[in-house]
Structures are given as C-alpha cells and as structure tokens.
Scaffold this motif. Structure first.
Motif, PDB file in Angstrom:
ATOM      1  N   LEU A 168       0.836  -1.207   0.000  1.00 43.18           N
ATOM      2  CA  LEU A 168       0.000   0.000   0.000  1.00 43.18           C
ATOM      3  C   LEU A 168       0.872   1.259   0.000  1.00 43.18           C
ATOM      4  O   LEU A 168       0.551   2.260  -0.631  1.00 43.18           O
ATOM      5  CB  LEU A 168      -0.927   0.004   1.223  1.00 43.18           C
ATOM      6  CG  LEU A 168      -2.086  -0.991   1.153  1.00 43.18           C
ATOM      7  CD1 LEU A 168      -2.821  -1.062   2.487  1.00 43.18           C
ATOM      8  CD2 LEU A 168      -3.058  -0.636   0.043  1.00 43.18           C
ATOM      9  N   LYS A 213      -2.251   4.940   2.558  1.00 41.75           N
ATOM     10  CA  LYS A 213      -2.014   4.696   3.988  1.00 41.75           C
ATOM     11  C   LYS A 213      -2.025   3.219   4.322  1.00 41.75           C
ATOM     12  O   LYS A 213      -2.666   2.434   3.615  1.00 41.75           O
ATOM     13  CB  LYS A 213      -3.116   5.377   4.791  1.00 41.75           C
ATOM     14  CG  LYS A 213      -2.961   6.879   4.814  1.00 41.75           C
ATOM     15  CD  LYS A 213      -4.069   7.485   5.636  1.00 41.75           C
ATOM     16  CE  LYS A 213      -3.928   8.982   5.689  1.00 41.75           C
ATOM     17  NZ  LYS A 213      -5.204   9.650   5.494  1.00 41.75           N
ATOM     18  N   PRO A 214      -1.358   2.844   5.413  1.00 36.16           N
ATOM     19  CA  PRO A 214      -1.410   1.442   5.845  1.00 36.16           C
ATOM     20  C   PRO A 214      -2.792   1.112   6.426  1.00 36.16           C
ATOM     21  O   PRO A 214      -3.571   2.010   6.745  1.00 36.16           O
ATOM     22  CB  PRO A 214      -0.327   1.354   6.902  1.00 36.16           C
ATOM     23  CG  PRO A 214      -0.151   2.743   7.412  1.00 36.16           C
ATOM     24  CD  PRO A 214      -0.489   3.658   6.271  1.00 36.16           C
ATOM     25  N   LEU A 215      -3.038  -0.185   6.510  1.00 36.01           N
ATOM     26  CA  LEU A 215      -4.300  -0.638   7.113  1.00 36.01           C
ATOM     27  C   LEU A 215      -4.273  -0.318   8.598  1.00 36.01           C
ATOM     28  O   LEU A 215      -3.233  -0.454   9.255  1.00 36.01           O
ATOM     29  CB  LEU A 215      -4.445  -2.151   6.934  1.00 36.01           C
ATOM     30  CG  LEU A 215      -4.659  -2.672   5.512  1.00 36.01           C
ATOM     31  CD1 LEU A 215      -4.434  -4.179   5.485  1.00 36.01           C
ATOM     32  CD2 LEU A 215      -6.065  -2.332   5.034  1.00 36.01           C
ATOM     33  N   ARG A 216      -5.420   0.117   9.085  1.00 38.79           N
ATOM     34  CA  ARG A 216      -5.501   0.316  10.537  1.00 38.79           C
ATOM     35  C   ARG A 216      -5.872  -1.002  11.172  1.00 38.79           C
ATOM     36  O   ARG A 216      -6.417  -1.897  10.511  1.00 38.79           O
ATOM     37  CB  ARG A 216      -6.533   1.391  10.860  1.00 38.79           C
ATOM     38  CG  ARG A 216      -6.005   2.810  10.645  1.00 38.79           C
ATOM     39  CD  ARG A 216      -7.141   3.793  10.771  1.00 38.79           C
ATOM     40  NE  ARG A 216      -8.177   3.516   9.783  1.00 38.79           N
ATOM     41  CZ  ARG A 216      -8.137   4.006   8.533  1.00 38.79           C
ATOM     42  NH1 ARG A 216      -7.132   4.786   8.149  1.00 38.79           N
ATOM     43  NH2 ARG A 216      -9.103   3.726   7.701  1.00 38.79           N
ATOM     44  N   GLU A 223      -9.302  -2.068  10.782  1.00 41.29           N
ATOM     45  CA  GLU A 223      -9.727  -2.228   9.398  1.00 41.29           C
ATOM     46  C   GLU A 223      -9.430  -3.647   8.940  1.00 41.29           C
ATOM     47  O   GLU A 223      -8.306  -4.124   9.093  1.00 41.29           O
ATOM     48  CB  GLU A 223      -8.942  -1.241   8.530  1.00 41.29           C
ATOM     49  CG  GLU A 223      -9.694  -0.772   7.322  1.00 41.29           C
ATOM     50  CD  GLU A 223      -9.010   0.460   6.749  1.00 41.29           C
ATOM     51  OE1 GLU A 223      -9.661   1.210   6.050  1.00 41.29           O
ATOM     52  OE2 GLU A 223      -7.804   0.666   7.017  1.00 41.29           O
ATOM     53  N   GLU A 264     -10.162 -12.815   2.500  1.00 42.19           N
ATOM     54  CA  GLU A 264     -11.220 -12.843   1.487  1.00 42.19           C
ATOM     55  C   GLU A 264     -11.100 -11.688   0.502  1.00 42.19           C
ATOM     56  O   GLU A 264     -11.310 -11.830  -0.696  1.00 42.19           O
ATOM     57  CB  GLU A 264     -12.598 -12.785   2.177  1.00 42.19           C
ATOM     58  CG  GLU A 264     -13.042 -14.142   2.641  1.00 42.19           C
ATOM     59  CD  GLU A 264     -14.259 -14.051   3.560  1.00 42.19           C
ATOM     60  OE1 GLU A 264     -14.764 -12.923   3.766  1.00 42.19           O
ATOM     61  OE2 GLU A 264     -14.659 -15.111   4.065  1.00 42.19           O
ATOM     62  N   PHE A 265     -10.741 -10.513   1.009  1.00 41.01           N
ATOM     63  CA  PHE A 265     -10.652  -9.328   0.157  1.00 41.01           C
ATOM     64  C   PHE A 265      -9.448  -9.395  -0.794  1.00 41.01           C
ATOM     65  O   PHE A 265      -9.447  -8.820  -1.872  1.00 41.01           O
ATOM     66  CB  PHE A 265     -10.583  -8.066   1.042  1.00 41.01           C
ATOM     67  CG  PHE A 265     -10.746  -6.799   0.274  1.00 41.01           C
ATOM     68  CD1 PHE A 265     -11.938  -6.532  -0.389  1.00 41.01           C
ATOM     69  CD2 PHE A 265      -9.720  -5.875   0.195  1.00 41.01           C
ATOM     70  CE1 PHE A 265     -12.083  -5.365  -1.123  1.00 41.01           C
ATOM     71  CE2 PHE A 265      -9.863  -4.700  -0.519  1.00 41.01           C
ATOM     72  CZ  PHE A 265     -11.063  -4.441  -1.183  1.00 41.01           C
ATOM     73  N   PRO A 288      -6.098  -8.218  -0.787  1.00 42.02           N
ATOM     74  CA  PRO A 288      -5.429  -6.991  -1.247  1.00 42.02           C
ATOM     75  C   PRO A 288      -4.135  -7.257  -2.023  1.00 42.02           C
ATOM     76  O   PRO A 288      -3.826  -6.554  -2.986  1.00 42.02           O
ATOM     77  CB  PRO A 288      -5.135  -6.224   0.036  1.00 42.02           C
ATOM     78  CG  PRO A 288      -5.221  -7.223   1.123  1.00 42.02           C
ATOM     79  CD  PRO A 288      -6.151  -8.310   0.672  1.00 42.02           C
TER      80      PRO A 288
END
Lengths: 79, 450
Positions: free
Chosen positions: B48, B54-57, B60, B68-69, B71
């Motif tokens: 990312l 931005k990085p994943l929080r 999140e 599943e998503f 990225p």
C-alpha cells in the motif's frame, strides 16, 4: 459507453484505493477497450490523489470533479 | 486460508513436538496464525505504501476479511498492468526516439547540441558532413575545437551569448573551414527553465552566396552594357564627322607629307573608334534575325577572302576541309560575323609566329551542321576558358581589342538555336566548335529554337 458507478462514500484510505483497483481489475478489458468507464464516488479527499496516481501509472486517463459533498473520479481508457 | 493454514500447520507442529499433547499443539497453531497474519498485514502495508496510500488500521479488515478481500492479489493485478503500460510506453519512446534521430540526421541543416561548457552532446550527420573533418567521435569535445578549429572559445560566440543572455542568437554570415554559414543558436532548457545547453543550427549558404554574387555581377554587366550602348550611339555622329572632315582635308591638294601622315592617323584612329562602337551596338542591340537559306561553305569562303590580306601578311596557312553540307537557314550577315570574329581571334593568336596554321572543317550531322576552326597558337589558359565568351573579357593590350567579338558571336549562335564552345590546351592551340541547326525555328519571343 457504459458508466460503471462505484459508490464508496463513507470509506477511507486505503480501502478506497483497494476497492477501486479491484473494480478496475474486474472490468479491465471493457475499460481498456473503451467500452466502459469506471466512475468512483468518494467523499474521502485522500482518494482524489491516491486513485488518480495509481490508475495513470496503469495507463488509464482520469478526471476528478467535485460534486456536492463528494468527488466523482472518472477512469477511462487512455487517449 | 484460515482453515487451510490450521490444517497445514497442525501436523507440522505435531511432527516437530511429538511429546506434547493437543493443548500445546493448539497453542502452537495460534502462534503460527498470529505470525502469519502479522506477516500478511505487514506485506499488504508495504504494498500500500508503494501505491502511495495509507497502511491498514488495526480495526480495518479483520483476519478473515483480509484473506477474502485479497489486497495482495488486487495490487499484484495492478502491478501487472503498470508493467504492461510501462513496456508499451518504453516501446513508444524508443520509436519516437528513432523517428527523431532519423529526422535529426536527414534534415538539410547542421544541428548540434552542446552543454553549458560548450561540449558537444549530440551532432547530426549533416553537421558532421559540413564541419567535421576528422573521423574521431565529436561527442564530449568542445564545439569550438571541432567546428571552428580553435583552442579556446572565440570572442564572438553565439553559443556563449545564448547561454549568458538566455536568448536566441542569429549570425547572418560566418566563414568556417572555407564555407559560408548562417548560424542560429537557441537555449536548451530543463523543466524548471534553467539553461542546460545550446542548440546550434548551421545552414550552408556558400552556393547561395556564389549565385547571388554571379547575379550581381551579371546585373552590373547589363547596366554597363546599357550605358556603353548609350554612349556609343552618341559618339557615332562626332566620330563620323571627324572621319568625314579628315578625308575631305586629305583631298585638298596643298598639304605636306607631314600633314597627310597625321590626317591618316586621325582617320585610322577614328575608324578604330567606330569599330569599337559598332561592336558595342551589336552587343547591346537585339537585331531580329533575317533568315534565309545559306551555304555555310560559301560563307566561309567569303569571310576568308575578306580577310585574305591579314592572313597573308601574317604568313598563316589556311587548310579547309569542307564537306558537302546542306544549306542552313540563318541570318547570313550575322553568321558571317561569327566566322569573322572566330577567325580573327585565331589570326591574332598566331601573331608573330612563322608556322601559323588555321584549319577549318565543316560537316553535316543529323539535322545540324558543324563548323570547327582550329589554330596552332599558344592556347587559352585554363582559368580563362570559362571567361572568353564574357563581354569585355580580353587578354589583348588596351586598344587592341574590345573583348566583345566572342561574346557577340556566342549571342548570335545562341539566337540561331545553335551552340558554340571552345577546346584548348596551353601550348597546343585552340579549336572553336560551332553547331547550327539546319532549320532555325523562330519562337514567339523572337529567340530561335532548334
């Protein structure tokens, strides 16, 4: 030309970018052929920078327009 | 993936820690999972960051949705597209560069790009042709050394002026390595507007300049011709009067030898003056051709007999090789003048020689007749060959010739649609060749066409 509308209002980064890219990847051939364009609706200001940056590097043309309370990012085949 | 990794990691762990019971296996699996998810999250964030976002929080995307998503898959797909796009752009760039290079080299002017230190970055083929004498690479060398042949920048240098003042400079005329150039320098700027170098364009104007000079010379000559014709016309009457009165005086009986001698000189000189004037008028006047059927061999005989006294007194032998040629349609008077002028030229070339020989040949070829007239005189120096048909060109001392005879002859032959040229070698003699069409066709503008 079809307008594929992706409404991600309420989402923030990095989800905005990832969701948009996923949608773009899924409709890649239609958009690259010029048959369709992807219209992303977002109210996250950062996305008006990250999405255009990423998709221009991928060879798409992009246009950002400010609407009432959100942005409309149109991604099309490169001219 | 979650369930798969569970399945996968359990037997592994189990095989590593055979003595431990299931609780320890459970704890080990959880550890591995945690490590794996941490790793995935880190890698996603790394990707990312590369994508400029931005990085994943922490809150999140929980572990299940992150898998599943997918990225990493999404970004990988995008990277694939970025790479394809780059490849395509590279290809286009390469092609554009090739086109530019081809244009750069094919253009008819010399182009050179130099940096701020006047070192050559690039130079096209034409520039090399025009200004580079050696075969060494020019890139990296100073432009003043390569193009101007000097060790340091000249006092007036358009490239320096362009760098210092950030403006285009145009030099109307510069001589470099024996040729004349027009030079234009313009600043080469980077994206921020800083001058990084100079584009020098050199246009070779040597030939253009030569043509201009020749044209200028011809115009001058034409003006002189018109002026001379005007003066000649005005001088004709007074000269006629001088000759007339001098002749009248000679007829009066009561003159001494001294007076008679001087009167003869006056008549002789005035007649010479008249002759020059006739020549000038002949040269400047466009007399229409009076065409009729003429036997060239007879014309040659006529001219020879009219000049018999000069030829005989010079001790010159004349040999004639006259073929049986058809009659030609010419202006007899004018063509005989051509023979007279070329013959006179030969006689004068043989002046002072005891073994002077003139050969005259005529021959018919297709629909033309050819006349050649040779002498065994000293020949015409190479540097004079291109000038002998020019008006006023003469090598004779002042007063001896007007320099008009051959130019008038050339004009007359051209008017008949024929050609005249000279062949000569120093020390071996000279031959004039004249070709005349059998039928001279008069074009609408009065000039003859063959």
């Amino acid at each position: 030309m079809d307008n594929l509308v992706l409404d991600i209002r309420g989402q923030i980064c990095p989800a905005c970018l990832l969701i948009s890219l996923k949608e773009l990847n899924n409709n890649r051939s239609r958009i690259k052929n010029g048959e369709a364009s992807l219209v992303v609706l977002t109210d996250h200001r950062d996305a008006t920078r990250t999405i255009p940056n990423a998709v221009t590097a991928m060879g798409y043309s992009v246009n950002v327009e400010k609407r009432e309370g959100y942005y409309e990012i149109t991604i099309k085949k490169e001219k | 993936m979650r369930s798969r990794s569970k399945k996968k990691s359990s037997p592994d762990r189990g095989s590593f820690q055979k003595n431990n019971r299931s609780s320890r296996v459970q704890a080990g699996t959880k550890d591995t999972e945690r490590i794996l998810y941490k790793y995935i999250r880190e890698k996603v964030n790394q990707l990312l960051e590369i994508m400029g976002t931005k990085p994943l929080r922490e809150e999140e995307l929980d572990e299940r949705t992150i898998v599943e998503f997918d990225p990493i898959g999404i970004i990988a797909e995008s990277f694939k597209e970025i790479l394809e796009h780059l490849r395509e752009k590279n290809l286009q760039l390469q092609q554009a560069r090739d086109y530019l290079q081809a244009v750069f080299d094919a253009v008819g002017v010399g182009i050179s790009i130099v940096d701020r230190d006047l070192k050559i970055i690039k130079c096209n083929e034409r520039q090399k042709e025009l200004l580079v004498r050696d075969t060494d690479t020019v890139e990296g060398r100073h432009c003043y050394e390569v193009y101007c042949g000097i060790d340091s920048p000249p006092l007036i240098c358009p490239a320096i002026e362009t760098i210092e003042r950030s403006r285009e400079v145009f030099l109307k005329e510069v001589t470099k390595k024996g040729r004349v150039f027009q030079i234009n320098t313009s600043p080469l700027k980077d994206g921020e507007g800083n001058i990084t170098g100079v584009v020098e364009v050199s246009v070779d104007i040597t030939d253009k300049k030569r043509t201009e000079e020749a044209l200028h010379q011809a115009e001058k000559l034409a003006a002189v011709g018109r002026l001379a014709a005007g003066i000649a016309h005005e001088l004709n009457n007074p000269l006629g009067n001088i000759i007339g009165y001098a002749k009248l005086l000679l007829k009066t009986g009561d003159l001494g030898d001294y007076e008679r001698e001087k009167l003869s000189v006056i008549i002789e000189q005035a007649e010479k003056g008249s002759e020059i004037i006739r020549g000038l008028l002949e040269f400047s006047h466009e007399r229409p051709l009076e065409l009729r059927s003429v036997l060239i061999n007879n014309s040659i005989e006529r001219v020879l007999s009219s000049m018999a006294h000069i030829i005989e007194s010079s001790g010159i032998k004349v040999f004639k090789y006259l073929d049986d040629i058809p009659p030609v349609e010419v202006d007899q008077k004018q063509i005989e003048q051509v023979f007279h002028n070329t013959l006179l030229n030969a006689v004068q070339a043989l002046e002072g020689r005891k073994d002077g020989i003139i050969e005259i040949r005529t021959a018919g070829l297709d629909s033309t007749v050819q006349i050649s007239l040779s002498d065994n005189g000293p020949g015409i120096p190479r540097e004079h060959l291109s000038l002998i048909f020019d008006p006023f060109f003469t090598t004779k001392p002042p007063g001896k010739g007007t320099g008009l005879g051959l130019s008038i002859s050339s004009e007359i032959v051209k008017k008949h649609g024929g050609s005249i040229w000279v062949e000569s070698e120093s020390g071996k003699g000279t031959t004039f060749h004249i070709i005349l069409p059998v039928r001279t066709r008069i074009a609408l503008n009065g000039e003859a066409e063959s």
